[in-house]
Write an enzyme that holds these catalytic residues in place. Structure first.
Site, PDB file in Angstrom:
ATOM      1  N   GLU A 100       0.816  -1.202   0.000  1.00 51.23           N
ATOM      2  CA  GLU A 100       0.000   0.000   0.000  1.00 51.23           C
ATOM      3  C   GLU A 100       0.854   1.258   0.000  1.00 51.23           C
ATOM      4  OE1 GLU A 100      -4.129  -1.512   1.926  1.00 51.23           O
ATOM      5  OE2 GLU A 100      -2.660  -0.816   3.348  1.00 51.23           O
ATOM      6  N   CYS A 113       3.277   8.348   1.513  1.00 48.21           N
ATOM      7  CA  CYS A 113       3.864   7.344   2.389  1.00 48.21           C
ATOM      8  C   CYS A 113       4.090   6.078   1.567  1.00 48.21           C
ATOM      9  CB  CYS A 113       2.897   7.096   3.553  1.00 48.21           C
ATOM     10  SG  CYS A 113       3.461   5.835   4.694  1.00 48.21           S
ATOM     11  N   CYS A 120       6.667  -7.379   6.753  1.00 49.80           N
ATOM     12  CA  CYS A 120       7.808  -6.915   7.546  1.00 49.80           C
ATOM     13  C   CYS A 120       8.195  -8.032   8.504  1.00 49.80           C
ATOM     14  CB  CYS A 120       7.422  -5.663   8.331  1.00 49.80           C
ATOM     15  SG  CYS A 120       8.831  -4.897   9.172  1.00 49.80           S
ATOM     16  N   CYS A 127       2.091  -2.962  15.459  1.00 49.54           N
ATOM     17  CA  CYS A 127       1.981  -2.600  14.042  1.00 49.54           C
ATOM     18  C   CYS A 127       1.239  -3.687  13.284  1.00 49.54           C
ATOM     19  CB  CYS A 127       3.371  -2.406  13.451  1.00 49.54           C
ATOM     20  SG  CYS A 127       3.330  -2.002  11.693  1.00 49.54           S
ATOM     21  N   CYS A 348      -0.988   5.405  10.060  1.00 49.98           N
ATOM     22  CA  CYS A 348       0.273   4.736  10.424  1.00 49.98           C
ATOM     23  C   CYS A 348      -0.002   3.382  11.043  1.00 49.98           C
ATOM     24  CB  CYS A 348       1.013   5.511  11.503  1.00 49.98           C
ATOM     25  SG  CYS A 348       1.545   7.096  11.004  1.00 49.98           S
TER      26      CYS A 348
END
Ligand code: SAH
Length: 377
Positions: A100, A113, A120, A127, A348
């Site tokens: 994204e 962003c 990850c 997160c 975020c």
């Protein structure tokens, strides 16, 4: 006599090259390197992906380019606008993988962003990307391609009336674990023949890979953001497991080296505020102590953005205000990041993309989710 079988060389994607790489490629195909710069301008200033439309490039060269390379940005699988103007793209990378990118318009700037990896591997506890596991690093073309797609959609004009004035490498992934591709993509963001953004406007955010912070400062001029989230090792290791490998003292020492090499810059420390976890006056005191040794640096407070299955909650507005006030009273430059695009899960830590997980973390997370659900039942 056997005839040697010569396979035609594979076509390359020009979005994988920075300026030097593009010049080298043109030399390889027997062209003058300055031609590379002409084509680069078409790609990044005119957002052109069709050689035929590059009118000042000779016909013979255009035919040669058609035969040896292409310009292929990632495919938009889906895009969505939030009520506040934030825009999110889901970009297909290959097979079942997608990442994204998010555009956040503000009165005086527009920030994109950008993601650096599919998923990850760092497993930061708060997160949502972490719950997806990890698949692979993105190629340079897939990183700069996110900006190319957004710029084209937004009608960005490089060097005048830019829609994208800032880029933050704060999407999915840890950018310093994909060092070469990320720095190449950032050099295209910075290059005058690329998107032409000043060093202050291209920011890399890291969870704190100490040796790579040093390498970054020697490689490219960009701004640095460090995801801190706690100013004591015990809590930070719990939130950001990487802290076990590179504890706060080592991380701060690398930040000091960064500032020594780039005396006119500052570092932004990101601090996501989670209710009852890291938002108490004692935590603010610890942070103030740490920031005393980081003059000119800035703290960016991010109210936690929830996602399904998380055990964390956003701090109350009063607690957030008190935390910020405590820092400001101690002369620590502190900003509060406004949450944007949360109605489309574009804030975020909410970026999820689509990750063909190789780490089995998704399965573990789902199991935990199911267990949680059955406990609640
Ligand atoms: N891996 C890099 C960049 C990606 S995260 C890094 O760690 O910096 C970008 C920022 O969003 C980081 O500061 C990250 O800690 C923060 N973040 C992650 N999840 C969040 C959440 N759920 N709510 C608010 N901020 C979050």
């Amino acid at each position: 006599m056997n005839q040697a079988v010569v396979n035609p060389p594979e076509k390359v994607n020009l979005l994988d090259f920075d300026r030097q790489g593009l010049r080298d490629f043109f030399t390889q195909i027997g062209e003058k390197p300055y031609r590379a710069e002409q084509v680069m301008k078409w790609i990044y200033h005119h957002l052109e992906d069709n050689f035929e439309n590059m009118t000042d490039v000779g016909k013979a060269l255009r035919a040669k380019l058609e035969a040896s390379c292409y310009i292929a940005p990632p495919k938009t699988m889906f895009d969505k606008a939030a009520a506040d103007g934030t825009h999110k793209w889901l970009l297909g990378m290959d097979g079942g993988n997608a990442v994204e990118a998010v555009y956040i318009p503000e009165p005086t700037r527009g920030t994109l962003c950008v993601s650096s990896q599919v998923g990850c591997g760092l497993n930061c506890q708060f997160c949502s990307t972490a719950t997806q596991g990890f698949n692979r690093n993105l190629a340079t073309s897939e990183i700069i391609g996110q900006m190319w797609v957004a710029a084209k959609y937004l009608g960005n004009v490089t060097h005048q009336n830019r829609r994208i004035t800032n880029v933050v490498m704060m999407g999915m992934g840890e950018p310093l674990l994909n060092f070469d591709n990320v720095t190449k993509a950032m050099s295209l963001m910075r290059d005058d023949l690329g998107f032409g953004l000043a060093s202050k406007r291209v920011t890399l955010s890291t969870a704190g890979l100490v040796p790579m912070i040093d390498k970054l400062s020697e490689t490219i001029d960009v701004s640095l953001a460090v995801s801190l989230h706690a100013a004591n090792d015990e809590l930070r290791t719990e939130l950001v497991p990487l802290n076990k490998r590179y504890p706060i003292a080592e991380l701060m020492a690398s930040c000091q080296r960064w500032l020594a090499r780039k005396p006119r810059t500052s570092i932004t420390f990101e601090y996501t505020l989670m209710k009852g976890v890291n938002d108490q006056p004692e935590h603010a005191r610890q942070l103030i102590k740490l920031m005393r040794r980081m003059p000119n640096c800035k703290v960016n407070l991010i109210p936690f953005n929830p996602f399904p299955g998380t055990r964390f909650e956003r701090s109350d507005a009063d607690t957030i205000r008190a935390f910020q006030t405590q820092l400001l009273n101690a002369n620590v430059l502190t900003m509060l990041r406004r949450t944007r695009g949360d109605d489309i899960d574009a804030a975020c830590g909410q970026l999820k993309g689509q990750v063909l997980d190789r780490t089995r973390r998704q399965a573990e997370f789902r199991k935990r989710l199911d267990e949680g659900a059955s406990h609640a039942a």
